[in-house]
Design a protein around this motif. Structure first.
Motif, PDB file in Angstrom:
ATOM      1  N   VAL A  76       0.843  -1.200   0.000  1.00  0.00           N
ATOM      2  CA  VAL A  76       0.000   0.000   0.000  1.00  0.00           C
ATOM      3  C   VAL A  76       0.877   1.248   0.000  1.00  0.00           C
ATOM      4  O   VAL A  76       1.992   1.234   0.526  1.00  0.00           O
ATOM      5  N   ARG A  77       0.350   2.307  -0.579  1.00  0.00           N
ATOM      6  CA  ARG A  77       1.000   3.617  -0.504  1.00  0.00           C
ATOM      7  C   ARG A  77       0.827   4.148   0.921  1.00  0.00           C
ATOM      8  O   ARG A  77      -0.146   3.814   1.593  1.00  0.00           O
ATOM      9  N   GLU A 121      -2.577   5.748   1.299  1.00  0.00           N
ATOM     10  CA  GLU A 121      -3.735   4.992   0.818  1.00  0.00           C
ATOM     11  C   GLU A 121      -4.727   4.771   1.956  1.00  0.00           C
ATOM     12  O   GLU A 121      -4.388   4.219   3.000  1.00  0.00           O
ATOM     13  N   GLU A 148     -10.015   2.947   0.092  1.00  0.00           N
ATOM     14  CA  GLU A 148      -9.398   2.727  -1.223  1.00  0.00           C
ATOM     15  C   GLU A 148      -8.840   1.306  -1.316  1.00  0.00           C
ATOM     16  O   GLU A 148      -9.008   0.630  -2.339  1.00  0.00           O
ATOM     17  N   PHE A 149      -8.166   0.881  -0.264  1.00  0.00           N
ATOM     18  CA  PHE A 149      -7.605  -0.465  -0.220  1.00  0.00           C
ATOM     19  C   PHE A 149      -8.697  -1.509  -0.411  1.00  0.00           C
ATOM     20  O   PHE A 149      -8.563  -2.424  -1.221  1.00  0.00           O
TER      21      PHE A 149
END
Length: 161
Positions: free
Chosen positions: A17-18, A21, A25-26
């Motif tokens: 993951v960013r 994030e 969104e995930f």
């Protein structure tokens, strides 16, 4: 990118993951669990409510990396093991606790948390608990009725508004 591992709807998942994030969104983009809706993007509407370690969380306010090691339940995880609707979901259907359906996943998640903590809430307690959820269609009456019915209470005496 950071590797994150969590349990989502009873299944262990690991993904990169960013740092920025969001959990919503995930869930929607990486796991394709699109029942968690993005409504306002400002933590006002409750459409993105999920359970993290048993507590209701607005998934638009939590970074995915913060859920490292957590137990996450989405609306998709609320159904019975055989795929049939849970008691709460069935009550929403039976008592017309939805109209357009956009807010419904968040409402169901909030209702489940309420009924876990307060198995027989009063109408006033249900309405108070739902203050963090916005519904633009139903006027809340049938949502309240559905939650009270899911708790096993007689809702016949609840007057229409």
């Amino acid at each position: 990118m950071t590797e994150v591992t969590m349990t989502v709807n009873g299944k262990s998942v690991s993904r990169a993951v960013r740092g920025n994030e969001l959990l919503v969104e995930f869930l929607r983009e990486q796991l394709r669990l699109t029942g968690t809706h993005v409504g306002c993007d400002t933590s006002q509407c409750g459409a993105c409510n999920v359970h993290v370690n048993g507590e209701v969380v607005k998934a638009c306010t939590m970074f995915a990396a913060e859920a490292q090691g957590a137990e996450v339940t989405t609306i998709e995880g609320m159904a019975n093991a055989d795929g049939s609707l849970s008691t709460i979901q069935q009550a929403f259907q039976d008592h017309h606790g939805l109209q357009c359906g956009f807010c419904t996943p968040g409402m169901v998640m909030s209702a489940a948390a309420l009924l876990k903590d307060n198995p027989k809430p009063s109408e006033a307690e249900v309405r108070h608990h739902l203050q963090g959820n916005i519904c633009r269609c139903t006027g809340y009456h049938n949502i309240v009725k559905a939650i009270m019915a899911a708790s096993g209470q007689d809702v016949g005496a609840i007057a229409a508004e």
